[in-house]
Structure formats: structure tokens, C-alpha cells
Design a protein around this motif. Structure first.
Motif, PDB file in Angstrom:
ATOM      1  N   SER A  25       2.992   6.966   4.931  1.00 21.45           N
ATOM      2  CA  SER A  25       2.764   6.499   3.563  1.00 21.45           C
ATOM      3  C   SER A  25       3.604   7.327   2.602  1.00 21.45           C
TER       4      SER A  25
ATOM      5  N   LEU B  46       5.097   3.605  -5.873  1.00 17.83           N
ATOM      6  CA  LEU B  46       4.110   2.552  -5.624  1.00 17.83           C
ATOM      7  C   LEU B  46       4.014   1.610  -6.819  1.00 17.83           C
TER       8      LEU B  46
ATOM      9  N   GLU C 126       0.382  -7.328   5.056  1.00 18.29           N
ATOM     10  CA  GLU C 126       0.591  -6.779   3.716  1.00 18.29           C
ATOM     11  C   GLU C 126       1.835  -7.396   3.090  1.00 18.29           C
TER      12      GLU C 126
ATOM     13  N   TYR D  76       2.483   8.735   0.140  1.00 19.26           N
ATOM     14  CA  TYR D  76       1.662   9.897  -0.191  1.00 19.26           C
ATOM     15  C   TYR D  76       1.650  10.940   0.920  1.00 19.26           C
ATOM     16  N   ASP D  77       2.114  10.569   2.109  1.00 19.34           N
ATOM     17  CA  ASP D  77       2.233  11.540   3.197  1.00 19.34           C
ATOM     18  C   ASP D  77       3.456  12.427   3.022  1.00 19.34           C
TER      19      ASP D  77
ATOM     20  N   SER E 160       0.821  -1.217   0.000  1.00 23.38           N
ATOM     21  CA  SER E 160       0.000   0.000   0.000  1.00 23.38           C
ATOM     22  C   SER E 160       0.853   1.264   0.000  1.00 23.38           C
ATOM     23  N   GLY E 161       2.181   1.110   0.082  1.00 22.72           N
ATOM     24  CA  GLY E 161       3.059   2.265   0.035  1.00 22.72           C
ATOM     25  C   GLY E 161       3.440   2.805   1.397  1.00 22.72           C
ATOM     26  N   ARG E 162       3.397   1.976   2.437  1.00 17.36           N
ATOM     27  CA  ARG E 162       3.754   2.436   3.784  1.00 17.36           C
ATOM     28  C   ARG E 162       5.203   2.062   4.073  1.00 17.36           C
ATOM     29  N   TYR E 163       5.926   3.012   4.695  1.00 16.90           N
ATOM     30  CA  TYR E 163       7.300   2.737   5.157  1.00 16.90           C
ATOM     31  C   TYR E 163       7.203   1.907   6.430  1.00 16.90           C
TER      32      TYR E 163
END
Length: 305
Positions: free
Chosen positions: A53, A67, A120, A55-56, A28-31
Motif C-alpha cells: 500500500s 490517494l 477494485e 501507506y506501507d 485503496s492505494g495498493r500498487y
């Protein structure tokens, strides 16, 4: 128990000492984690990214790209290697006072992880600073595409760009013009003022022309005293205006300071046509138009269209 603890401490110490930063990024693109990359000469401190994220902290376009690379790697389920540029100012919350300035170029090695991270799928992403290599490659690329004497692009670059323009024309019918340009009576300039002065005229023509072109236009030394101009996304009317403006500007230019010399050029213009099967046919039309301009008294342009 002490031996196990000692081994774990050594392992953690080794991981934190890794010269390049190693990210664990989820689907989902989370570190999810970050280790290594403590050298502030080459890397910024990204410890604050964990649990955020993409996107953050990144502009949407860059987050979308990262992503996409994660998802492709998970689908292919194998190591992938990518190259990308990223500046410290692109990352929200990064301390840009510590770390390299400007855009950094990275080689990213992305490997799927076999075990999920908090339900995930995830990848490990090793980022290696290759800025110096990238700059050297860019410099070598520029040298391979540039005429040493004039600083204009060379024949090879022009032919490569024209090949791409022909492909784009076939796909989108994008109007594109090619202009061939020859310095009038150049031999007499060499005979009167010497070859050093002739070289100065060639450099002056190139610098003068490049200063008057639009962004996206390409100017190249085609050979000897002949130059070429590629005008993408340009209609016949617009190309003729540009060609005539450049001709007049060169005729009014001062290319040998203190010398009684007026430099003029003859020019031939051709648009890419639907029947063109190769770049040779485009150049042939422009060349025919150029020689018509010479027969018409020089210091003029002829349009093949």
C-alpha cells in the motif's frame, strides 16, 4: 499458437522497455503492477512496491496526497496531469544506491482503467522525470522576481506578495506591516565616490538587510535607492522593533571599505488596515510616513499607525 506467443512476448518486451515507469494503483492505494522505468539515471527500481500500500512505503502526508489524486481521477473519470516532488529516501525499501540522488520532480499522467483490478477500481499512473525542467522553471521564476543589481526581490515580487497579504488580512485579520526605506543623500554618495561605489552601497544595503530579517519576511528593491520590507504576521510593536533594529544596524555598517562614509536610511512604516481596499492605500501611508521621516532630519523611522 506460436505466432500468438511471439506477439505476447514482443508486447511484454515492449512494455518492460518503456522509458518511464507505469504504475497501476487501486482505489485503496495498493500498487497492483509496475512496468517500465528501467533507466537508473532517471528512476529508482520500484519493483518491490507491487502488492504494498501507499501507506506501507510512503510518509502519511505523501500517501494521503497520492490517494487523493487517485480518487479525484476516478470521480472525474478522465485523464489528469499533476506535478510532484519525491525523493528516493521518501520510499521505504528503495535501493537509493541505484538511481538519481535528492528530490526528483515528476509529471504524473493519471488515467482511469475501465476494468477493476481484484474487485477494485484502479488507475494507470505514468511518472515522467521532469527534474531538469522544474529546476529551469524555478531558476527563471527566481530571475523574474529578483533585482539584478542587488539580489533582493524586485518591485513586481513585492507587489504580488503584498496583494496576497491583503487577501489574507481580509480573510483572517492577520497583522502585516509594510516598510518603505530610502537611502539618505544617496545622490551625494554617487557624486563623491562615483556610480560604481553607489551600486556597491545598494548591494551592501540589500545583503545587510536580508541577513538580518526573519524567515518569511520579504525584502525588495522598490526602485532607485528605495527599498521595501514586508513583515507578515507582525504586530505594530514588533514591526517597530524590527524597523528600528534594521535602521541602527545599517547606520553602523561598513558599505565602502576604506572610505569615510556612513550610510543611513529613512523609513516609513504602515500596517494593513481594515479599510484598505487596495495595496495602493497601504503603500501611500508608508510613503507619507517615509517623507515625514525625511522632514524630521532623516536617519529615523515614522510609523503611519
Amino acid at each position: 499458437m506460436t505466432a500468438v506467443t511471439d506477439h505476447l512476448d514482443i508486447l511484454l518486451d515492449m512494455l518492460s522497455a518503456l522509458p518511464d515507469p507505469v504504475f497501476v494503483l487501486t482505489e485503496s492505494g495498493r500498487y497492483a503492477a509496475l512496468i517500465g522505468g528501467q533507466d537508473r539515471q532517471h528512476y529508482h527500481d520500484g519493483a518491490h512496491l507491487v502488492d504494498f500500500s501507499l501507506y506501507d512505503v510512503l510518509p502519511k502526508a505523501k500517501a494521503d496526497w497520492f490517494l487523493e489524486q487517485i480518487k479525484i481521477t476516478l470521480v472525474q473519470n478522465q485523464l489528469r496531469i499533476v506535478e510532484y516532488g519525491l525523493a528516493g529516501t521518501d520510499v521505504n525499501g528503495l535501493d537509493t544506491q541505484q538511481g538519481p540522488e535528492g528530490e526528483i520532480w515528476f509529471e504524473g499522467r493519471i488515467q482511469p482503467l475501465s476494468a477493476p483490478i481484484k474487485n477494485e477500481r484502479a488507475v494507470v499512473w505514468v511518472a515522467c522525470n521532469i527534474t531538469r525542467r522544474h529546476q529551469l522553471e524555478a531558476k527563471l521564476q527566481l530571475l523574474s522576481e529578483t533585482d539584478e543589481l542587488t539580489g533582493a526581490y524586485n518591485r513586481r515580487k513585492l507587489l504580488d506578495a503584498l496583494t496576497l497579504s491583503l487577501m489574507h488580512f481580509r480573510e483572517r485579520q492577520t497583522p502585516t506591516a509594510v516598510v518603505l526605506m530610502d537611502i539618505d543623500y544617496f545622490k551625494s554618495i554617487n557624486d563623491r565616490f562615483g556610480h560604481v561605489a553607489g551600486d556597491e552601497v545598494l548591494r551592501g544595503i540589500a545583503h545587510h538587510a536580508m541577513a538580518h530579517l526573519r524567515e518569511g519576511d520579504l525584502f525588495a528593491r522598490f526602485g532607485g535607492e528605495e527599498f521595501a520590507l514586508l513583515l507578515p504576521n507582525t504586530s505594530l510593536v514588533a514591526a517597530e522593533l524590527i524597523t528600528e533594529r534594521l535602521r541602527l544596524s545599517i547606520a553602523a555598517g561598513d558599505f565602502l571599505s576604506g572610505a569615510n562614509l556612513t550610510v543611513t536610511v529613512s523609513m516609513g512604516l504602515s500596517l494593513i488596515q481594515p479599510q484598505d481596499q487596495s495595496i495602493e492605500s497601504i503603500l501611500h501611508r508608508a510613503d507619507d510616513a517615509l517623507y515625514k521621516a525625511k522632514r524630521n532630519g532623516r536617519n529615523c523611522f515614522i510609523s503611519a499607525s
